[in-house]
Scaffold this motif. Sequence first.
Motif, PDB file in Angstrom:
ATOM      1  N   THR A   4      -5.343  10.884  -0.974  1.00  0.00           N
ATOM      2  CA  THR A   4      -5.857   9.744  -0.063  1.00  0.00           C
ATOM      3  C   THR A   4      -5.904   8.822  -1.437  1.00  0.00           C
ATOM      4  OG1 THR A   4      -7.710  11.007  -1.060  1.00  0.00           O
ATOM      5  CG2 THR A   4      -7.527  11.044   1.422  1.00  0.00           C
ATOM      6  N   ASP A   5      -6.640   7.418  -0.497  1.00  0.00           N
ATOM      7  CA  ASP A   5      -6.665   5.779  -1.074  1.00  0.00           C
ATOM      8  C   ASP A   5      -7.076   5.765  -2.715  1.00  0.00           C
ATOM      9  OD1 ASP A   5      -4.996   5.365   0.517  1.00  0.00           O
ATOM     10  OD2 ASP A   5      -6.442   4.518   2.361  1.00  0.00           O
TER      11      ASP A   5
ATOM     12  N   HIS B  18       0.743  -0.994  -0.420  1.00  0.00           N
ATOM     13  CA  HIS B  18      -0.198  -0.004   0.272  1.00  0.00           C
ATOM     14  C   HIS B  18       0.778   1.102   0.543  1.00  0.00           C
ATOM     15  CE1 HIS B  18      -3.336   2.718   0.615  1.00  0.00           C
ATOM     16  NE2 HIS B  18      -2.477   3.094   2.262  1.00  0.00           N
TER      17      HIS B  18
ATOM     18  N   GLY C 119      -2.502   8.314   7.445  1.00  0.00           N
ATOM     19  CA  GLY C 119      -3.378   8.354   7.751  1.00  0.00           C
ATOM     20  C   GLY C 119      -2.408   7.220   9.136  1.00  0.00           C
TER      21      GLY C 119
ATOM     22  N   GLY D 156      -8.134  15.715   9.600  1.00  0.00           N
ATOM     23  CA  GLY D 156      -7.291  16.494   8.767  1.00  0.00           C
ATOM     24  C   GLY D 156      -8.102  17.898   8.461  1.00  0.00           C
ATOM     25  N   PRO D 157      -8.595  17.086   7.212  1.00  0.00           N
ATOM     26  CA  PRO D 157      -9.743  17.873   6.495  1.00  0.00           C
ATOM     27  C   PRO D 157     -10.762  18.950   7.211  1.00  0.00           C
ATOM     28  CG  PRO D 157     -10.525  16.235   5.727  1.00  0.00           C
ATOM     29  CD  PRO D 157      -9.208  16.150   6.256  1.00  0.00           C
TER      30      PRO D 157
ATOM     31  N   ASN E  25      -3.396  18.933   2.350  1.00  0.00           N
ATOM     32  CA  ASN E  25      -2.897  19.898   2.936  1.00  0.00           C
ATOM     33  C   ASN E  25      -2.464  21.024   2.570  1.00  0.00           C
ATOM     34  OD1 ASN E  25      -1.821  21.761   5.883  1.00  0.00           O
ATOM     35  ND2 ASN E  25      -3.143  21.255   6.304  1.00  0.00           N
TER      36      ASN E  25
ATOM     37  N   GLY F  76      -2.745  11.286   2.363  1.00  0.00           N
ATOM     38  CA  GLY F  76      -3.954  11.611   2.355  1.00  0.00           C
ATOM     39  C   GLY F  76      -3.410  13.280   2.764  1.00  0.00           C
ATOM     40  N   VAL F  77      -2.162  13.613   3.589  1.00  0.00           N
ATOM     41  CA  VAL F  77      -2.292  14.792   4.808  1.00  0.00           C
ATOM     42  C   VAL F  77      -1.755  15.671   3.452  1.00  0.00           C
ATOM     43  CG1 VAL F  77      -0.921  16.088   6.768  1.00  0.00           C
ATOM     44  CG2 VAL F  77      -1.820  13.186   6.500  1.00  0.00           C
TER      45      VAL F  77
ATOM     46  N   ASP G 223      -5.762  13.660  13.194  1.00  0.00           N
ATOM     47  CA  ASP G 223      -7.610  13.038  13.418  1.00  0.00           C
ATOM     48  C   ASP G 223      -8.103  12.863  14.931  1.00  0.00           C
ATOM     49  OD1 ASP G 223      -7.809  12.050  11.296  1.00  0.00           O
ATOM     50  OD2 ASP G 223      -6.774  10.168  11.141  1.00  0.00           O
TER      51      ASP G 223
ATOM     52  N   GLY H  10      -1.359  12.116  10.516  1.00  0.00           N
ATOM     53  CA  GLY H  10      -2.129  12.318  10.648  1.00  0.00           C
ATOM     54  C   GLY H  10      -3.513  11.572  12.290  1.00  0.00           C
TER      55      GLY H  10
ATOM     56  N   HIS I 185       1.140   4.214  -2.335  1.00  0.00           N
ATOM     57  CA  HIS I 185       1.169   5.994  -2.303  1.00  0.00           C
ATOM     58  C   HIS I 185       2.145   7.179  -2.871  1.00  0.00           C
ATOM     59  CE1 HIS I 185      -2.258   6.643  -0.110  1.00  0.00           C
ATOM     60  NE2 HIS I 185      -2.043   5.743   1.078  1.00  0.00           N
TER      61      HIS I 185
ATOM     62  N   GLU J 178      -8.414  21.678   8.646  1.00  0.00           N
ATOM     63  CA  GLU J 178      -8.111  22.395   7.949  1.00  0.00           C
ATOM     64  C   GLU J 178      -9.022  23.560   7.520  1.00  0.00           C
ATOM     65  OE1 GLU J 178      -7.084  20.993   3.952  1.00  0.00           O
ATOM     66  OE2 GLU J 178      -5.331  23.172   3.874  1.00  0.00           O
TER      67      GLU J 178
HETATM   68  O1  KG4 Z   1      -3.599   7.667   2.921  1.00  0.00           O
HETATM   69  P1  KG4 Z   1      -4.751   8.130   3.656  1.00  0.00           P
HETATM   70  O2  KG4 Z   1      -5.941   8.675   2.301  1.00  0.00           O
HETATM   71  O3  KG4 Z   1      -5.089   6.621   4.178  1.00  0.00           O
HETATM   72  C1  KG4 Z   1      -4.676   6.253   4.660  1.00  0.00           C
HETATM   73  O4  KG4 Z   1      -3.837   5.323   4.096  1.00  0.00           O
HETATM   74  O5  KG4 Z   1      -4.299   6.567   5.922  1.00  0.00           O
HETATM   75  O6  KG4 Z   1      -4.133   9.318   4.616  1.00  0.00           O
HETATM   76  C2  KG4 Z   1      -5.491   9.500   5.550  1.00  0.00           C
HETATM   77  C3  KG4 Z   1      -5.269  10.580   5.837  1.00  0.00           C
HETATM   78  C4  KG4 Z   1      -6.109  11.124   7.532  1.00  0.00           C
HETATM   79  O7  KG4 Z   1      -5.617  11.087   8.594  1.00  0.00           O
HETATM   80  C5  KG4 Z   1      -6.467  12.347   7.140  1.00  0.00           C
HETATM   81  O8  KG4 Z   1      -7.098  13.024   8.104  1.00  0.00           O
HETATM   82  C6  KG4 Z   1      -5.737  12.869   6.119  1.00  0.00           C
HETATM   83  O9  KG4 Z   1      -5.138  11.884   5.503  1.00  0.00           O
HETATM   84  N1  KG4 Z   1      -6.216  14.339   5.060  1.00  0.00           N
HETATM   85  C7  KG4 Z   1      -6.366  15.083   5.415  1.00  0.00           C
HETATM   86  C8  KG4 Z   1      -6.032  16.243   4.965  1.00  0.00           C
HETATM   87  N2  KG4 Z   1      -6.722  15.507   3.968  1.00  0.00           N
HETATM   88  C9  KG4 Z   1      -6.790  13.817   4.722  1.00  0.00           C
HETATM   89  N3  KG4 Z   1      -4.768  16.264   6.563  1.00  0.00           N
HETATM   90  C10 KG4 Z   1      -4.221  17.401   6.026  1.00  0.00           C
HETATM   91  N4  KG4 Z   1      -5.445  18.040   5.323  1.00  0.00           N
HETATM   92  C11 KG4 Z   1      -6.323  17.635   4.866  1.00  0.00           C
HETATM   93  N5  KG4 Z   1      -6.928  18.394   3.971  1.00  0.00           N
END
Ligand code: KG4
Length: 345
Positions: free
Chosen positions: A309-310, A111, A141, A184-185, A282, A278-279, A171, A167, A115, A188
Amino acid sequence: MRLLAIESSCDETAAAVLTYPLHVHSSVVASQIADHQPYGGVVPELAAREHVKALPWVLEQAVKESGLTWSDLDGVAVTQGPGLSSSLLSGLSAGWAIARRLKIPFYPVHHLEGHLMSLFFSEQAQNPELLCPSLVLLVTGGHTAMLRMTAPGEYELLGRSIDDAAGEALDKGARLLELPYPGGPEIEQLAKTSSSTDTWFPLGAPSGEEARKRGGDYPFSFSGLKTSLRVYLERNPDRAREDVAYAYQHAVMHTLVKRVRDVLTADSDIRSVACVGGVAKNQVLNQELQRLVDQHGIPLLTVPGKYCTDNAAMIGAVPIMTEVEPATQFPAADPNLALRGLRLR
Ligand code: KG4
Ligand code: ZN
């Protein structure tokens, strides 16, 4: 290569169709966020059940939208780990059945390597040779790490978090601020409504032998920050939530940027910086990284939000961009799968 890719490691059921050279024909993502929101986080049993429900239509839609047919496909790539084992198993079983039925190779994918390969969806990433060695900030995350990519498939670990991921800090912080999951979102958006520029939370950049042993040359730490937030909210119940969200987001993002700066100062060979996971969506993080790379005269590879994001397109990008051996038997879901091609410095 005409590849069907599947991702089901956590709370997104996703399928995509890609061809070589890297081109995404379709990418379908069914998010379970609304299903898990009442619980404030992902519930594994619920996630597995939702994947089984969503996979048939997500797969059908991905193939239909691609303009190709099932018989055009000549490979299937599926996330093997890390992730929730019952969720991983749903995607692996579906993908394996399709590969056997069509008599085409099956590629198990890590996975996080998905990324990493998402950086090739960046507009600035046309020529991989000119970008490497690339410093990749991986912020999902569950993981926070910095890797030096010498070529697709060859990575050196420069640093990682010794406790929570960035992340995860967002959360968990959102929960303390009584905001919904994922945090996260939400943080923000709330921070954008603040008119304050006060910052007071500490940066999570630990030093010392123990931190280096666990986190590499550039260790991160986010659990202390989360505790600072809890204590601050207890002591300052009247401080406007948006100002607290602003200061907390500032600390998380500046912790990440500080470490990228440390690497760029020490390693003048780095030819690009990429931010994935995902982060990486931002805006504060992106603005600060852009400012930093401009000072060093190198490009920042920003990944389109839908591939941060995933998603399954990034999973399909792994066998397209790197050499992956097809599996000869059904691969077990591995919640702790190690990243291949990773060297520790
Ligand atoms: O990569 P991802 O989709 O899933 C994993 O593989 O974990 O990341 C999810 C993470 C979550 O912690 C979420 O809060 C964060 O990405 N995230 C953000 C934003 N959009 C998603 N963190 C900060 N700003 C954002 N806009
Ligand atoms: Zn992920």
